[in-house]
Design a protein around this motif. Structure first.
Motif, short mmCIF file in Angstrom:
data_model
loop_
_atom_site.label_atom_id
_atom_site.label_comp_id
_atom_site.label_asym_id
_atom_site.label_seq_id
_atom_site.Cartn_x
_atom_site.Cartn_y
_atom_site.Cartn_z
N VAL A 262 76.08 14.65 41.21
CA VAL A 262 74.74 15.06 42.05
C VAL A 262 73.63 15.17 41.09
CG1 VAL A 262 73.88 16.93 43.27
CG2 VAL A 262 76.35 16.49 43.50
N CYS A 263 74.01 15.31 39.72
CA CYS A 263 72.67 15.33 38.94
C CYS A 263 72.03 13.75 38.91
CB CYS A 263 73.15 15.73 37.51
SG CYS A 263 74.00 17.23 37.41
N GLN A 264 72.89 13.00 38.90
CA GLN A 264 72.31 11.63 38.83
C GLN A 264 71.90 11.49 40.03
OE1 GLN A 264 75.30 8.86 37.78
NE2 GLN A 264 73.98 7.06 37.76
N ALA A 265 72.51 11.55 41.14
CA ALA A 265 72.12 11.36 42.59
C ALA A 265 70.52 11.98 42.86
CB ALA A 265 72.95 11.78 43.65
N ILE A 266 70.46 13.35 42.58
CA ILE A 266 69.18 14.12 42.58
C ILE A 266 68.10 13.50 41.81
CG2 ILE A 266 68.08 16.01 42.26
CD1 ILE A 266 69.73 16.45 44.64
N GLN A 267 68.53 12.92 40.71
CA GLN A 267 67.50 12.15 39.81
C GLN A 267 66.86 10.97 40.45
OE1 GLN A 267 65.92 13.40 37.02
NE2 GLN A 267 64.48 11.77 37.43
N THR A 268 67.87 10.24 41.06
CA THR A 268 67.51 8.99 41.84
C THR A 268 66.75 9.31 42.88
OG1 THR A 268 69.77 8.11 41.13
CG2 THR A 268 68.73 7.08 42.95
N ILE A 269 66.94 10.40 43.66
CA ILE A 269 66.33 10.83 44.84
C ILE A 269 64.82 10.99 44.36
CG2 ILE A 269 65.85 12.41 46.85
CD1 ILE A 269 68.89 12.65 46.88
N ALA A 270 64.81 11.88 43.23
CA ALA A 270 63.53 12.03 42.79
C ALA A 270 62.65 11.00 42.11
CB ALA A 270 63.65 13.27 41.40
N ASP A 271 63.21 10.04 41.47
CA ASP A 271 62.68 8.62 40.98
C ASP A 271 62.10 7.97 42.41
OD1 ASP A 271 63.23 9.49 38.55
OD2 ASP A 271 65.14 8.08 38.32
N ARG A 272 63.05 7.82 43.35
CA ARG A 272 62.59 7.28 44.56
C ARG A 272 61.46 7.87 45.20
NH1 ARG A 272 68.69 6.53 47.21
NH2 ARG A 272 69.57 4.55 46.04
N ALA A 273 61.29 9.18 45.33
CA ALA A 273 60.31 9.86 45.82
C ALA A 273 58.90 9.59 44.77
CB ALA A 273 60.67 11.02 45.99
N ALA A 274 59.35 9.80 43.63
CA ALA A 274 58.01 9.57 42.78
C ALA A 274 57.55 7.99 42.84
CB ALA A 274 58.25 9.76 41.51
N GLU A 275 58.31 6.95 43.11
CA GLU A 275 57.94 5.53 43.34
C GLU A 275 57.35 5.67 44.68
OE1 GLU A 275 57.54 1.53 42.76
OE2 GLU A 275 57.59 3.16 41.48
N GLN A 276 57.79 6.20 45.69
CA GLN A 276 57.00 5.99 47.10
C GLN A 276 55.85 6.61 46.86
OE1 GLN A 276 58.58 4.46 49.69
NE2 GLN A 276 56.55 4.83 50.78
N LYS A 277 55.57 7.81 46.35
CA LYS A 277 54.32 8.23 46.26
C LYS A 277 53.34 7.36 45.60
CE LYS A 277 52.34 12.72 44.90
NZ LYS A 277 52.29 13.69 44.27
#
Length: 319
Positions: A262-277
């Motif tokens: 989950v740590c890695q998955a959450i980081q991936t989600i955060a990275d995707r959100a930052a990239e989307q922004k």
């Protein structure tokens, strides 16, 4: 299947596991002490039959009510053997009549025990010699009921603001009258009400599931909690299904994968959100130049020095 149906399905599947079921009751009833052994649990039929009383026109049809999970257990308490019936009701939304709902379930279970006792006596023929009161009751002096403990588990992050007892559902009643109205209280586990130190009393992934739910609306705190707890690196499919259904965690497990970091998955989600922004900001800037200056998309991207790696994606979104 509708979203509520999905939530009911995944939470029931999760809580039906003996280890998770026992953990919930050991936490709530025994403060984390391991009194209930998962191996001593036996799943029972969740269907209860409600037979309404008849009126002048006769009784209505019996109504079937279904609990989420109910199990029998043999537990050792103070060197004595205790036989109990334990039930769990999963809630993904607040039920503002929960005390009534649980009271009906428990009452039906007690009625079922009385009926089964009477049927057993009738079958064995041991009514001979008993007095008329016992015979008419069907339930003898020496008979006993098994206690039923129903626990509500609320799979959402906001605070439970529904009533916790029948008395809370009455308004403006004379206290002298209420003194003669038996109260019925619900037993509730709500993540928002659990102190951080209390999570340590859980011995299974129920700790991770409930703590994730509690902080699902606070990204910084959630990442802090996940970073501290090593078990978040090995969360199973059942846990992920509950989090995705109940708090839209958006955790993705690959086909055939049984555990998720989950740590890695959450980081991936955060990275995707930052990239989307970042891409949304670039797109907004390009559109503003095109509208104000009358430039083409290419000219606007040249002025903003947007790299080639981003231009195709932006061009697609500008169509």
């Amino acid at each position: 299947m509708n979203p509520l149906g999905v939530k009911d399905t995944v939470t029931t599947k999760y809580m039906r596991q003996n280890e998770i079921f026992a953990d919930a009751f050991n936490y709530f009833v025994y403060g984390g002490e391991q009194v209930i052994n998962p191996e001593s649990l036996e799943e029972l039929d969740t269907r209860e039959i409600d037979v309404p009383y008849g009126g002048e026109k006769g009784a209505k049809q019996p109504v079937q009510k279904t609990r989420d999970v109910i199990k029998s257990v043999i537990a050792m308490m103070d060197k004595r053997t205790a036989y109990l019936l334990l039930a769990i009701e999963n809630q993904s939304n607040i039920h503002y009549a929960m005390p009534v709902k649980n009271m009906v379930y428990d009452a039906l279970q007690y009625a079922k025990q009385v009926e089964e006792a009477a049927a057993s006596h009738k079958l064995s023929g041991d009514y001979k010699g008993v007095d008329s009161d016992e015979y008419l009751s069907g339930f003898m002096k020496a008979d006993h009921l098994l206690p039923v403990v129903t626990l509500v588990i609320y799979f959402a992050s906001k605070e439970w603001d529904g009533p916790l007892s029948i008395h809370e559902m009455f308004a403006g009643q004379d206290a002298r009258v209420l003194a003669f109205v038996p109260d019925y209280k619900i037993n509730l586990i709500a993540p928002a009400a659990i102190e951080d130190s209390e999570f340590e009393k859980f011995q299974t992934t129920l700790k991770e599931v409930l703590s994730f739910i509690k902080y699902s609306g606070n990204a910084d705190k959630l990442q802090e909690v996940i970073g501290i707890d090593e078990k978040f690196r090995h969360l199973g499919r059942n846990e992920v299904d509950v989090l995705n259904a109940c708090v839209n965690a958006n955790l993705t497990m690959k086909k055939g994968e049984e555990v998720l970091d989950v740590c890695q998955a959450i980081q991936t989600i955060a990275d995707r959100a930052a990239e989307q922004k970042r891409m949304d900001t670039l797109l907004d800037n390009v559109k503003k130049l095109m509208e104000r200056m009358g430039w083409s998309a290419e000219q606007s991207m040249d002025v903003l020095s947007i790299p080639e790696s981003d231009r195709n994606s932006l061009a697609q979104r500008l169509k």
